[in-house]
Design a protein around this motif. Sequence first.
Motif, PDB file in Angstrom:
ATOM      1  N   SER A 178     -22.432  -3.697  23.055  1.00 13.54           N
ATOM      2  CA  SER A 178     -23.503  -4.608  23.459  1.00 13.54           C
ATOM      3  C   SER A 178     -23.059  -6.063  23.398  1.00 13.54           C
ATOM      4  O   SER A 178     -23.350  -6.858  24.300  1.00 13.54           O
TER       5      SER A 178
ATOM      6  N   ARG B  41     -22.719  -8.753  26.521  1.00 14.03           N
ATOM      7  CA  ARG B  41     -23.404 -10.050  26.515  1.00 14.03           C
ATOM      8  C   ARG B  41     -22.429 -11.199  26.727  1.00 14.03           C
ATOM      9  O   ARG B  41     -22.681 -12.094  27.543  1.00 14.03           O
TER      10      ARG B  41
ATOM     11  N   ARG C 141     -22.861  -1.234  19.062  1.00 10.86           N
ATOM     12  CA  ARG C 141     -23.172  -2.640  18.822  1.00 10.86           C
ATOM     13  C   ARG C 141     -22.045  -3.532  19.314  1.00 10.86           C
ATOM     14  O   ARG C 141     -22.292  -4.628  19.844  1.00 10.86           O
TER      15      ARG C 141
END
Length: 214
Positions: free
Chosen positions: A135, A139, A132
């Motif tokens: 990610s 981004r 996570r």
Amino acid sequence: MTEQPGLRERKKLRTHAAISEAAIALFLEHGFDQISVAQVAEAAEVSKRTLFAYFPAKEDLVVHRFADHETESARVVRARPAGVTPLTALREHFLEGLRVRDPITGINDRPDIRALFRMVLDTPSLAARLQRFRSTGERTLAEALRETADTPDLTARLAAAQIVAVQWTLTLDNAARLASGETADARYAGAVGDAEHAFALLENGLRELPRRAG
């Protein structure tokens, strides 16, 4: 002048730190899977409800230690000097991290940091939880590339995915070596060489990958 946090905020920070320290101490002594959230709450002298208000999942008690680095690559890209490419800025930042033994590069052999990385590497749920952070890193880096380098959306997302993957691969390789007993000083030259090679592959668009054998 930097505004100091108020009493309420300071109390929250102390509670957060107390829970975190209690959790890490228990996990390192007994193992992540052997300690329950209730035991952590008891050691930190808080209720389970309070604990979950600060850490929504058990894994967060460990991986929040990496939270400050979640958007680090994006910050580096945004802060780079004029005329410096994003990849050059990120490469220099990673190499500097190796030089100063920044724990996020995996090359810090302080016993507590080495033990923390070993626990993450050996615990599937913790390793998965780190995805996570990866990610979010992808981004926010893609956003920084779009905004500061006028990079098309798809190109920014593809580049961010590759860069973050390289950074995590280098970090986890270093951490695994130190967890197995290698010292940071002994690993340093190899870590620099691996980082230089990895960023060269990125710089060259992966053209150095060998052809598939016939």
